[in-house]
Design a protein around this motif. Structure first.
Motif, mmCIF file in Angstrom:
data_model
loop_
_atom_site.group_PDB
_atom_site.id
_atom_site.type_symbol
_atom_site.label_atom_id
_atom_site.label_comp_id
_atom_site.label_asym_id
_atom_site.label_seq_id
_atom_site.Cartn_x
_atom_site.Cartn_y
_atom_site.Cartn_z
ATOM 1 N N ARG A 5 0.836 -1.195 0.000
ATOM 2 C CA ARG A 5 0.000 0.000 0.000
ATOM 3 C C ARG A 5 0.870 1.243 0.000
ATOM 4 O O ARG A 5 1.899 1.297 0.677
ATOM 5 N N CYS A 9 -1.351 7.438 0.002
ATOM 6 C CA CYS A 9 -2.774 7.399 -0.349
ATOM 7 C C CYS A 9 -3.409 6.026 -0.161
ATOM 8 O O CYS A 9 -4.607 5.866 -0.411
ATOM 9 N N SER A 10 -2.612 5.032 0.232
ATOM 10 C CA SER A 10 -3.086 3.657 0.493
ATOM 11 C C SER A 10 -3.519 2.906 -0.762
ATOM 12 O O SER A 10 -4.145 1.853 -0.659
ATOM 13 N N THR A 34 7.532 -3.627 3.795
ATOM 14 C CA THR A 34 6.547 -2.619 3.405
ATOM 15 C C THR A 34 7.196 -1.618 2.461
ATOM 16 O O THR A 34 8.425 -1.520 2.378
#
Length: 318
Positions: A5, A9-10, A34
């Motif tokens: 993600r 902004c995911s 991540t």
């Protein structure tokens, strides 16, 4: 492989991305697994699109393992090096899910020589392989035409750059695991005695390849216990990565675990393999609608599954 993600902004961000569609630059943190923003970029980001976070010295963890790069005066080698390093990063990121080569792993790390058959002054003979922690990769096989030619020449459908990385790294992992109490005692009854003369065994294989039968995953696995281990471990990584990517993409079949399932935390090897095979059969059905090859065209016999279970247990170091 996971779907990440964007930290801004995911939105979904994929393993190869340098930036999100929203414009946010991202880098992959191999310890946190991540995508992060604002971290120092690997020195190789502009040259080979390396999107990993820089560590001490300016290179990322993966690029720092590369001791030798191909002759970049031969212009075709830059994209081949880029593709080969991408496969290496993917392989290392997946092994990191099991704790290998993380900041908490104090064990030895491999050294890579990324060589090309094409140099400024002509051709060079490059033989892939592992020797005492040094892994030699022929980046020329990152070229689609060369790869297709050698897949047919050696009758190896899974002869891909990522496949090479997983196979050669398996040899290195054997080197590390061989020092662990109990590993060789559990290895030899299933795979054979790795002290057998390697050169002589390989020559016998090339003179008259043995049928893999029920006990080996590929023809090459029959050559020597070291190659049986490397082929078995590489295929285990193929299966786990395939299942992980399917789960991350939202693919679900009856009987499969639901959202949040992490194949890299699965302890039941047989359940893991069965789920991956079931997923491959479903994708095979879709592929055939487009006259495409099967995703995973291998039959996993019980003896091969037993070898995978042993490899899985030691790969998880449990």
């Amino acid at each position: 492989m996971q779907v990440f993600r964007c930290p801004a902004c995911s939105s979904p961000v994929y393993f190869h991305n340098l930036a999100c569609g929203c414009g946010q630059e991202v880098s992959f943190d191999p310890d946190a697994q991540t995508m992060v923003a604002g971290a120092p970029h690997c020195t190789n980001r502009d040259d080979i699109a390396c999107n990993w976070v820089a560590e001490e010295g300016g290179l990322c963890r993966s690029c720092a393992m590369t001791e030798t790069v191909p002759d970049l005066r031969a212009e075709q080698n830059l994209p081949l090096w880029e593709s080969s390093e991408y496969a290496k990063r993917r392989m290392l990121a997946e092994l990191g899910r099991w704790g290998w080569f993380t900041s908490n792993d104090a064990g030895a790390r491999p050294v890579f020589r990324m060589l090309s058959e094409e140099t400024l002054h002509g051709e060079e003979d490059v033989i892939m392989g592992h020797a005492d922690g040094l892994i030699t990769i022929n980046v020329t096989e990152a070229s689609d035409p060369v790869l297709a030619e050698r897949q047919e020449q050696f009758d190896e459908l899974y002869r891909t750059m990522l496949g090479h990385m997983r196979h050669e790294m398996a040899h290195f992992l054997f080197l590390r695991l061989a020092g662990e109490p109990g590993f060789l005692d559990s290895f030899r009854p299933l795979f054979g005695d790795e002290r057998e003369d390697y050169g002589a065994a390989l020559q016998r294989h090339y003179d008259a390849p043995a049928d893999p039968g029920e006990t080996h995953i590929t023809h090459y696995a029959t050559a020597h216990p070291h190659e049986d281990w490397a082929e078995t471990l590489a295929h285990l990584q193929h299966l786990v990565s395939m299942l992980d990517s399917g789960v991350a993409s939202g693919l679900r079949l009856p009987g499969m675990p639901g959202e949040g399932y992490d194949p890299y935390l699965e302890a039941d090897t047989d359940a893991l393999i069965t789920q991956a095979v079931n997923l491959s059969i479903a994708v095979n059905h879709v592929n055939r609608a487009l006259d495409l090859p099967d995703l995973y065209p291998f039959v996993l016999t019980q003896p091969v599954r037993e070898k995978m279970a042993l490899a899985h247990r030691w790969l998880r170091r449990l």
